[in-house]
Design an enzyme around this catalytic site. Structure first.
Site, PDB file in Angstrom:
ATOM      1  N   ASP A  36       0.836  -1.200   0.000  1.00 43.91           N
ATOM      2  CA  ASP A  36       0.000   0.000   0.000  1.00 43.91           C
ATOM      3  C   ASP A  36       0.876   1.257   0.000  1.00 43.91           C
ATOM      4  O   ASP A  36       1.967   1.259   0.551  1.00 43.91           O
ATOM      5  CB  ASP A  36      -0.896  -0.031   1.238  1.00 43.91           C
ATOM      6  CG  ASP A  36      -2.153   0.784   1.079  1.00 43.91           C
ATOM      7  OD1 ASP A  36      -2.738   0.777  -0.026  1.00 43.91           O
ATOM      8  OD2 ASP A  36      -2.567   1.427   2.051  1.00 43.91           O
ATOM      9  N   GLU A  81       0.734  -0.215  -4.861  1.00 45.59           N
ATOM     10  CA  GLU A  81      -0.373   0.726  -4.973  1.00 45.59           C
ATOM     11  C   GLU A  81       0.183   2.137  -4.892  1.00 45.59           C
ATOM     12  O   GLU A  81       0.887   2.476  -3.945  1.00 45.59           O
ATOM     13  CB  GLU A  81      -1.388   0.478  -3.838  1.00 45.59           C
ATOM     14  CG  GLU A  81      -2.585   1.398  -3.865  1.00 45.59           C
ATOM     15  CD  GLU A  81      -2.446   2.619  -2.967  1.00 45.59           C
ATOM     16  OE1 GLU A  81      -3.329   3.492  -3.043  1.00 45.59           O
ATOM     17  OE2 GLU A  81      -1.469   2.742  -2.216  1.00 45.59           O
TER      18      GLU A  81
END
Length: 176
Positions: A36, A81
């Site tokens: 992330d 991401e």
């Protein structure tokens, strides 16, 4: 080992984190990570994590040859991401060691296809021309997530844009 880490005074926090995460891979056979907010970590740190996890995963496979997860020839996989990333091969792949990045542009392509059905075909042709010519390039595409939500703030993309419209539902489902 942890002892080896303690013996070296110049280790950084990232070295301990890489050791910790790759230890999970080696002990449990974890075959990949979704990372992330990749933009908030230096790409060379991501690459060091990927390299350590590839070694750890191969060690786990060698120690567990009859496990169903160990019988393929696939390496450890890492998806990143970075908000707004599209279908483009960039330094996340070359310098960061990522196998794929999340394609946040898919959502807008599907939304456009709800208005003009032929647009989704052009989108897929564009993606195929970029991805299919490079075996080391891949993306993870989805149309909605906790990051994107719906334009009206009430749920995921599908519920906000389809609203019982059968044709819109088929276009959205067919886009996947």
């Amino acid at each position: 080992s942890v002892v080896a880490l303690e013996e070296k005074a110049d280790y950084k926090l990232r070295d301990y984190l890489i050791y910790w995460l790759s230890s999970w891979v080696k002990e449990f056979g974890i075959d990949g990570f979704r990372c992330d907010t990749a933009k908030h970590v230096e790409k060379d740190a991501w690459k060091a994590l990927k390299d350590a996890c590839v070694v750890a995963y191969n060690e786990w496979k060698a120690a567990n040859p009859t496990d169903p997860m160990a019988i393929d020839n696939l390496d450890f996989w890492m998806t990143g991401e970075h908000w707004g990333h599209a279908v483009e091969k960039d330094k996340y792949y070359t310098d960061g060691g990522f196998d794929s990045m999340i394609n946040f542009k898919m959502r807008s392509a599907v939304k456009s296809a709800l208005a003009e059905v032929n647009m989704i075909d052009a989108t897929y042709k564009n993606y195929a021309s970029k991805i299919n010519n490079d075996p080391d390039f891949n993306v993870l595409s989805y149309i909605s997530s906790h990051d994107t939500g719906a334009d009206d703030g009430k749920g995921v993309f599908y519920s906000a844009h389809v609203n019982g419209d059968k044709q819109a539902g088929m276009i959205t489902a067919g886009s996947l």
